[in-house]
Design a protein around this motif. Structure first.
Motif, mmCIF file in Angstrom:
data_model
loop_
_atom_site.group_PDB
_atom_site.id
_atom_site.type_symbol
_atom_site.label_atom_id
_atom_site.label_comp_id
_atom_site.label_asym_id
_atom_site.label_seq_id
_atom_site.Cartn_x
_atom_site.Cartn_y
_atom_site.Cartn_z
ATOM 1 N N GLU A 168 0.847 -1.192 0.000
ATOM 2 C CA GLU A 168 0.000 0.000 0.000
ATOM 3 C C GLU A 168 0.886 1.246 0.000
ATOM 4 N N MET A 169 0.495 2.245 -0.778
ATOM 5 C CA MET A 169 1.206 3.518 -0.810
ATOM 6 C C MET A 169 0.178 4.641 -0.790
ATOM 7 N N ASN A 170 0.278 5.498 0.201
ATOM 8 C CA ASN A 170 -0.659 6.619 0.345
ATOM 9 C C ASN A 170 0.116 7.929 0.431
ATOM 10 N N ILE A 171 -0.320 8.897 -0.363
ATOM 11 C CA ILE A 171 0.246 10.240 -0.299
ATOM 12 C C ILE A 171 -0.910 11.198 -0.025
ATOM 13 N N LYS A 172 -0.836 11.882 1.102
ATOM 14 C CA LYS A 172 -1.922 12.785 1.490
ATOM 15 C C LYS A 172 -1.353 14.181 1.701
ATOM 16 N N THR A 173 -1.882 15.159 0.951
ATOM 17 C CA THR A 173 -1.447 16.545 1.079
ATOM 18 C C THR A 173 -2.617 17.411 1.512
ATOM 19 N N ASN A 174 -2.415 18.202 2.559
ATOM 20 C CA ASN A 174 -3.389 19.202 2.993
ATOM 21 C C ASN A 174 -2.823 20.580 2.697
ATOM 22 N N VAL A 175 -3.553 21.369 1.922
ATOM 23 C CA VAL A 175 -3.132 22.716 1.573
ATOM 24 C C VAL A 175 -4.101 23.709 2.206
ATOM 25 N N THR A 176 -3.584 24.547 3.093
ATOM 26 C CA THR A 176 -4.374 25.602 3.723
ATOM 27 C C THR A 176 -3.572 26.889 3.664
ATOM 28 N N ASN A 177 -4.171 27.936 3.148
ATOM 29 C CA ASN A 177 -3.475 29.213 2.993
ATOM 30 C C ASN A 177 -2.178 29.035 2.201
ATOM 31 N N ARG A 178 -2.239 28.243 1.145
ATOM 32 C CA ARG A 178 -1.108 27.972 0.243
ATOM 33 C C ARG A 178 0.009 27.170 0.906
ATOM 34 N N PHE A 179 -0.152 26.808 2.176
ATOM 35 C CA PHE A 179 0.870 26.056 2.887
ATOM 36 C C PHE A 179 0.515 24.577 2.833
ATOM 37 N N ALA A 180 1.402 23.796 2.228
ATOM 38 C CA ALA A 180 1.121 22.381 1.972
ATOM 39 C C ALA A 180 1.879 21.501 2.953
ATOM 40 N N GLN A 181 1.175 20.590 3.593
ATOM 41 C CA GLN A 181 1.768 19.581 4.466
ATOM 42 C C GLN A 181 1.446 18.215 3.870
ATOM 43 N N GLY B 296 8.521 1.625 -9.247
ATOM 44 C CA GLY B 296 9.341 0.550 -9.791
ATOM 45 C C GLY B 296 8.598 -0.762 -9.908
ATOM 46 N N GLN B 297 7.299 -0.762 -9.628
ATOM 47 C CA GLN B 297 6.468 -1.963 -9.733
ATOM 48 C C GLN B 297 5.009 -1.529 -9.747
ATOM 49 N N LEU B 298 4.147 -2.396 -10.189
ATOM 50 C CA LEU B 298 2.718 -2.135 -10.099
ATOM 51 C C LEU B 298 2.292 -2.249 -8.640
ATOM 52 N N VAL B 299 1.491 -1.291 -8.179
ATOM 53 C CA VAL B 299 1.075 -1.242 -6.781
ATOM 54 C C VAL B 299 -0.431 -1.461 -6.713
ATOM 55 N N LYS B 300 -0.831 -2.437 -5.921
ATOM 56 C CA LYS B 300 -2.245 -2.781 -5.840
ATOM 57 C C LYS B 300 -3.070 -1.646 -5.249
ATOM 58 N N ASP B 301 -2.564 -1.032 -4.206
ATOM 59 C CA ASP B 301 -3.316 0.010 -3.498
ATOM 60 C C ASP B 301 -2.502 1.295 -3.498
ATOM 61 N N LEU B 302 -2.631 2.089 -4.554
ATOM 62 C CA LEU B 302 -1.903 3.346 -4.713
ATOM 63 C C LEU B 302 -2.901 4.493 -4.639
ATOM 64 N N ASN B 303 -2.728 5.375 -3.657
ATOM 65 C CA ASN B 303 -3.691 6.448 -3.428
ATOM 66 C C ASN B 303 -2.980 7.783 -3.239
ATOM 67 N N VAL B 304 -3.433 8.776 -3.985
ATOM 68 C CA VAL B 304 -2.960 10.144 -3.801
ATOM 69 C C VAL B 304 -4.183 11.018 -3.557
ATOM 70 N N GLU B 305 -4.136 11.802 -2.491
ATOM 71 C CA GLU B 305 -5.252 12.699 -2.196
ATOM 72 C C GLU B 305 -4.714 14.066 -1.806
ATOM 73 N N VAL B 306 -5.273 15.104 -2.401
ATOM 74 C CA VAL B 306 -4.898 16.483 -2.101
ATOM 75 C C VAL B 306 -6.148 17.230 -1.656
ATOM 76 N N ASP B 307 -6.129 17.738 -0.437
ATOM 77 C CA ASP B 307 -7.249 18.511 0.109
ATOM 78 C C ASP B 307 -6.849 19.979 0.178
ATOM 79 N N ILE B 308 -7.626 20.836 -0.464
ATOM 80 C CA ILE B 308 -7.356 22.272 -0.486
ATOM 81 C C ILE B 308 -8.451 22.988 0.294
#
Length: 839
Positions: free
Chosen positions: A54-67, A183-195
């Motif tokens: 599993e690979m998860n990337i979660k970004t929260n952007v508030t007031n242009r500041f990204a975490q 470098g490989q196919l990932v069964k559970d690949l998730n990217v989410e960006v909340d603005i």
């Protein structure tokens, strides 16, 4: 551009593990192709390739500041322990602020220390038998993170990494870029960006996946088809969940192997509705931030001086790409603008577009080499005027650009000095008239003619630049002196930008020019009430169209930011803005801390009080756990005493030395067992570091070459799991990481000692020369190429040859500088010299 690349790969935990070198070039990362290979074990089974479950990337952007938090879950399916390495490349603007490893259900949390203390902590951990990873950034440009850990058979490990950055507005929008290279196919690949912004979003989109290197044409296969929801006008949620088929489709569109999965950049772009009254000030919990980008402004008239390097090192594709880019840039000049065209090599040439034969060369002196103290009088020299932008002048300028050719040395100081003088001349003749001056300076190398000292160049240019002309420096390729150019531009109201040498260099130049082509306001000053303290930068030379200025500070709670004023000059003269104040939707403290640390680190580079400024930056970075150029992150891992089997060389299948490993973000690569054949030696080492760590070096833009454990030849490495990052040298420097047996050093031939005695001490242990940024040997056992043209310092034509094949030039090669003057590259790995043609 916000750009982050994550790589994680696994190495078998052998007695001496194979250490992998990965080419890194800031935002540009090349992942090499490798077949998925398995090696038989003694029992006849195979080492199953570790999988990312599993690979998860979660970004929260508030007031242009990204975490952003990255979570990567890895399972070792093999019947023996394997070592997982989590490798991250970050942009200049991002600070890592948290890292956790979860191993056997227990969390190991990293912590930030002052750099020297962190190094001591690492040494104590290693001496006590605990595996440790020391991750440090030694200069502003460092942006790499590496940590490794042993994973038991049939066990899992989870990596959590958090980094923070302020998104910069360019060309009318904010852009978040996340590089994904599993470098490989990932069964559970998730990217989410909340603005979540304080103002309504004007648009949100996820354009096509990028390669991360060259600019690609539009391709439907690269459309991420991300889900975009806008629950409120000020909010957006972007989700990207590619299944196996979508990962394969994107890989095909990028030209990579489908079974290695997605290998590219996921992009989110957005902007907010603009306030007409001078932006918005957001306040919360004793902190405030001010965003300033007024809409609907007409651009200022500008006088731009293009100062272009045409020295010998620009020969070939570089100068052709420069010509192609200039053709488009000249066409993008605004009709009201003025411009001058300047080229420089050993001398400086200001083009007379009406009568090219009357162009002015300065200083018109053939005796510039080796005379840095010589300053030429400029005030009585007659120079061509600034030309208005018309079809006729643009056509003439294009013809002049086409006539440029690469020759001679690099006289940086006089080139910029002439650029400043041309702007002063026009202002003296016709007055300022609120015309914005701008110098765009492009070079691909270091100063070799006239003033060559970094301090002397910066001090001299700054003294000349009494009218505060912004100098924007473009570093073309890897040989440019980026460190000097950054300081020079920062000291002179501009900035530095790298143009990567590739097939799309001309497009990079054109895209960059569009960012600065239309200045809207100048001499911008932000004024707040005396209650506001700890302010970040409050005065700016220019606001460019599509950009944004940001100020942050502190104010006592329950005290209003009363009557703030922004004063500046626009196309019609002085302007005053009175921005509105409102409560922030999110926290502002970390945004303020981030901006303040950035400000202090920038000031340190050009201040005479660097020690005090660095101490302030250090204290703040420690308080907020930012990994910066003055702090390091320490990860102490579990103390494992479990023995690990080694594999005999004879049990390993034949494998071609030099074949690259499959690496990437969340990606897993198989280890290399011991090889019975000795490993090749690669001349990939930098000057001082190479002598200490000759087998573990990463070079920006270099071809990846792995290091091998040499058993048959009595050569082995034992890793202690420490990585110190050093981008001044452009490498990942594995500090104190290996204990090694004796490596046979390069022996300087007697002929070199006799004919070039000064060179005897200028070699690294692998035979590369210490005084080049590139990694060149003399090619003593090679043959000179036939017909490789070059131009010597006196602008005479010659053939690029190996030193040993050019006896006639040896009397002139009296020291390091003279060798650099005649230097020419052969196959990007041998240091040749421009040998005179026989007459």
């Amino acid at each position: 551009m916000v750009c982050t690349v994550f790589k994680i790969f696994a190495l078998a935990a052998l007695t001496a593990s194979c250490i992998v070198a990965i080419p890194v070039d800031k935002d540009m990362v090349v992942v090499t192709d490798v077949p998925n290979v398995t090696f038989p074990t003694k029992e006849g089974n195979t080492n199953q390739r570790p999988q990312i479950s599993e690979m998860n990337i979660k970004t929260n952007v508030t007031n242009r500041f990204a975490q952003t938090t990255v979570t990567s879950k890895v399972k070792n399916h093999a019947t023996k322990s394997q070592e997982a390495v989590f490798f991250v490349v970050l942009p200049d603007q991002a600070f890592i602020s948290a890292f956790i490893m979860e191993i056997d259900g227990k969390n190991y949390t990293a912590y930030v220390q002052e750099k020297e203390k962190a190094k001591k902590t690492y040494e104590d951990a290693v001496s006590s038998g605990i595996g440790a990873a020391h991750v440090a950034v030694s200069a502003r440009d460092s942006n790499k993170f590496t940590v490794n850990v042993n994973i038991e058979p049939e066990s899992k490990a989870v990596f959590y990494l958090t980094y923070e950055e302020l998104l910069e507005r360019k060309k009318g929008f904010y852009e978040l870029v996340i590089n994904i290279h599993p470098g490989q196919l990932v069964k559970d690949l998730n990217v989410e960006v909340d603005i979540d912004e304080s103002r309504a979003l004007s648009f949100v989109k996820a354009p096509q996946i990028r390669s991360g290197n060259e600019i690609l044409k539009e391709n439907d296969e690269l459309d991420p088809r991300a889900q975009i929801d806008t629950p409120k006008p000020e909010q957006a949620v972007i989700k990207f969940k590619p299944d196996y088929e979508k990962q394969k489709r994107i890989a095909h569109g990028l030209g990579t192997k489908e079974d290695e999965g997605l290998s590219g950049q996921f992009i989110v772009q957005y902007d907010v509705e603009r306030d007409q009254e001078g932006g918005e000030i957001l306040v919360k919990d004793g902190y405030f931030v001010h965003f300033f980008a007024p809409p609907n402004l007409k651009p200022l008239v500008k006088h731009v001086v293009f100062v272009l390097d045409t020295s010998g090192s620009m020969y070939g594709r570089r100068i052709e790409q420069l010509k192609e880019a200039m053709k488009n840039i000249l066409g993008d000049l605004n009709p009201e603008d003025y411009f001058n065209l300047v080229e420089f090599n050993s001398n400086v040439k200001v083009w007379n577009l009406d009568a090219p034969e009357e162009s002015t060369t300065f200083p018109n002196d053939d005796n510039l080499w080796g005379h840095p103290e010589k300053v030429h009088e400029i005030k009585d020299v007659s120079f061509p005027p600034a030309y208005p932008v018309k079809n006729t002048t643009i056509n003439k300028a294009n013809k002049a650009v086409m006539e440029m050719h690469a020759t001679g040395g690099t006289n940086i100081y006089e080139a910029i000095r002439v650029g400043i003088h041309l702007i002063k001349l026009r202002q003296k003749r016709v007055g300022n008239n609120n015309i914005q001056p701008l110098i765009i300076f492009l070079t691909d190398g270091e100063a070799t003619v006239g003033k060559v000292s970094e301090n002397e160049i910066i001090a001299g240019v700054s003294d000349e630049n009494s009218i505060k002309i912004p100098i924007v420096s473009l570093s073309f390729g890897d040989s440019a002196d980026r460190k000097m150019l950054k300081k020079l531009s920062q000291k002179n109201f501009g900035f530095e930008r790298t143009i990567y040498e590739d097939s799309d260099s001309d497009l990079q130049l054109q895209n960059f020019y569009k960012e600065i082509s239309s200045p809207l306001l100048n001499n911008i000053k932000f004024t707040y009430t005396p209650d506001t303290v700890s302010l970040t930068r409050t005065d700016f030379p220019i606001l460019y169209q599509g950009g944004e200025l940001v100020v942050s500070g502190r104010i006592p709670e329950n005290v209003n930011v009363d009557k703030p004023i922004v004063s500046c000059f626009g196309i019609l003269g002085p302007v005053l803005y009175r921005p509105k104040v409102k409560k922030s939707v999110g926290q502002l403290e970390r945004l303020w801390a981030y901006m303040t640390v950035k400000k202090l680190l920038g000031e340190k580079e050009t201040s005479t009080n660097a020690t005090e400024i660095e101490k302030k930056a250090l204290d703040l970075a420690l308080k907020y756990s930012f990994v910066t150029p003055v702090t390091s992150m320490v990860v102490v891992k579990p103390n494992s005493t479990k023995s690990v089997d080694t594999e005999e060389a004879s049990s390993s299948p034949d494998y071609a030395p030099g074949a690259p490993l499959n690496v990437g973000f969340g990606g897993i690569a198989l280890s290399r067992p011991f090889l019975s054949a000795p490993a090749p030696q690669y001349p990939l080492l930098t000057s001082t570091l190479a002598q200490q760590y000759p087998l573990a070096t990463v070079l920006p833009g270099s071809t990846y070459q792995p290091s091998y454990d040499r058993v048959a030849t009595g050569f082995a490495m034992v890793p202690n799991h420490v990585f110190e990052l050093d981008s001044d040298e452009g490498v990942i420097n594995h500090t104190e990481a290996f204990s090694t047996t004796t490596m046979k050093p390069f022996v300087v031939p007697a002929e070199i000692k006799t004919k070039l005695p000064w060179m005897e001490t200028k070699f690294n242990v692998d035979g590369t020369l210490t005084f080049f940024k590139g990694h060149y040997t003399l090619g003593l056992n090679e043959t000179s190429p036939a017909g490789l043209d070059c131009t010597d310092p006196q602008s005479e034509e010659g053939f690029c040859m190996l030193v040993k094949d050019c006896e006639i030039l040896l009397p002139k090669l009296i020291d390091e500088q003279s060798f650099k003057d005649y230097f020419c590259s052969i196959e990007n790995k041998f240091a040749g010299v421009c040998c005179p043609k026989k007459k």
